[in-house]
Structure formats: C-alpha cells, structure tokens
Write a protein that holds these residues in place. Structure first.
Motif, PDB file in Angstrom:
ATOM      1  N   SER A 145       1.389   4.124  -3.308  1.00 57.70           N
ATOM      2  CA  SER A 145       0.829   5.482  -3.031  1.00 57.70           C
ATOM      3  C   SER A 145       1.500   6.302  -4.049  1.00 57.70           C
ATOM      4  O   SER A 145       0.809   7.449  -4.400  1.00 57.70           O
ATOM      5  CB  SER A 145       1.194   5.853  -1.619  1.00 57.70           C
TER       6      SER A 145
ATOM      7  N   GLN B 106      -8.408   6.715 -10.338  1.00 53.51           N
ATOM      8  CA  GLN B 106      -8.095   6.139  -8.879  1.00 53.51           C
ATOM      9  C   GLN B 106      -7.568   4.631  -8.975  1.00 53.51           C
ATOM     10  O   GLN B 106      -8.003   4.025 -10.224  1.00 53.51           O
ATOM     11  CB  GLN B 106      -9.225   6.049  -7.838  1.00 53.51           C
TER      12      GLN B 106
ATOM     13  N   ILE C 131      -6.651  -0.729  -4.868  1.00 49.43           N
ATOM     14  CA  ILE C 131      -5.649  -1.740  -4.427  1.00 49.43           C
ATOM     15  C   ILE C 131      -6.382  -3.270  -4.182  1.00 49.43           C
ATOM     16  O   ILE C 131      -5.973  -4.297  -4.649  1.00 49.43           O
ATOM     17  CB  ILE C 131      -4.786  -1.204  -3.482  1.00 49.43           C
TER      18      ILE C 131
ATOM     19  N   LYS D 132      -0.986   6.503  -6.977  1.00 49.67           N
ATOM     20  CA  LYS D 132      -2.228   7.234  -6.883  1.00 49.67           C
ATOM     21  C   LYS D 132      -1.800   8.687  -7.262  1.00 49.67           C
ATOM     22  O   LYS D 132      -2.663   9.266  -7.567  1.00 49.67           O
ATOM     23  CB  LYS D 132      -2.674   7.147  -5.227  1.00 49.67           C
ATOM     24  N   GLU D 133      -0.486   9.110  -6.721  1.00 47.56           N
ATOM     25  CA  GLU D 133      -0.177  10.422  -7.080  1.00 47.56           C
ATOM     26  C   GLU D 133      -0.026  10.928  -8.328  1.00 47.56           C
ATOM     27  O   GLU D 133      -0.421  11.713  -8.793  1.00 47.56           O
ATOM     28  CB  GLU D 133       1.259  10.851  -6.332  1.00 47.56           C
TER      29      GLU D 133
ATOM     30  N   PHE E  43       0.783  -1.194   0.159  1.00 46.53           N
ATOM     31  CA  PHE E  43       0.129   0.090   0.064  1.00 46.53           C
ATOM     32  C   PHE E  43       0.789   1.303  -0.046  1.00 46.53           C
ATOM     33  O   PHE E  43       0.375   2.134  -0.590  1.00 46.53           O
ATOM     34  CB  PHE E  43      -1.112   0.105   1.389  1.00 46.53           C
ATOM     35  N   ARG E  44       1.991   1.251   0.830  1.00 42.79           N
ATOM     36  CA  ARG E  44       2.790   2.298   0.774  1.00 42.79           C
ATOM     37  C   ARG E  44       3.475   2.564  -0.391  1.00 42.79           C
ATOM     38  O   ARG E  44       3.468   3.803  -0.793  1.00 42.79           O
ATOM     39  CB  ARG E  44       3.726   2.243   2.159  1.00 42.79           C
ATOM     40  N   LYS E  45       3.890   1.514  -1.100  1.00 43.37           N
ATOM     41  CA  LYS E  45       4.801   1.824  -2.378  1.00 43.37           C
ATOM     42  C   LYS E  45       3.851   2.023  -3.225  1.00 43.37           C
ATOM     43  O   LYS E  45       4.160   3.051  -4.271  1.00 43.37           O
ATOM     44  CB  LYS E  45       5.407   0.609  -2.757  1.00 43.37           C
TER      45      LYS E  45
END
Length: 62
Positions: A35, A47, A50, A38-39, A31-33
């Motif tokens: 992100s 969108q 995930i 998403k940017e 999820f962190r990677k």
C-alpha cells in the motif's frame, strides 16, 4: 518487500499467490506492505495492480 518490487519490474512476473507461497507470507501482508507503493505512485497518476503485477497509467508517466 524489496524482492517483490524487483520482481514486479523484471521480465519474470510470478503471480502474487506464488510469490507469497515462496516467501512464506500471507497475501494480506503483501497487500498491506505494498500500500506504501500505491501512495508513492498516486501523485504521478499511476496505479499498481497487485494481482497482475503491472504498473497502470499513462505511458509518458511510466
């Protein structure tokens, strides 16, 4: 994360949980990677879901 991005846009759509297990990653790490993706998609009003591994937005934008 390249493997994950390629899988997301292929016909094979494993659940994020299965992908994490096969790659020995925690869901939090994925999820962190992702992100960053998403940017990148935000200016195009797109969108990325995930959990379902799908791109959401106007068909024209996709």
């Amino acid at each position: 994360m390249r493997k994950y991005s390629i899988l997301c846009f292929s016909h094979q759509k494993p659940a994020s949980k299965i992908f994490c297990e096969k790659q020995y990653l925690s869901r939090a790490t994925v999820f962190r990677k992702l992100s960053v993706i998403k940017e990148i998609l935000a200016p195009f009003h797109l969108q990325f879901n995930i959990n379902k591994l799908e791109l959401i937005g106007s068909e024209l934008a996709i």
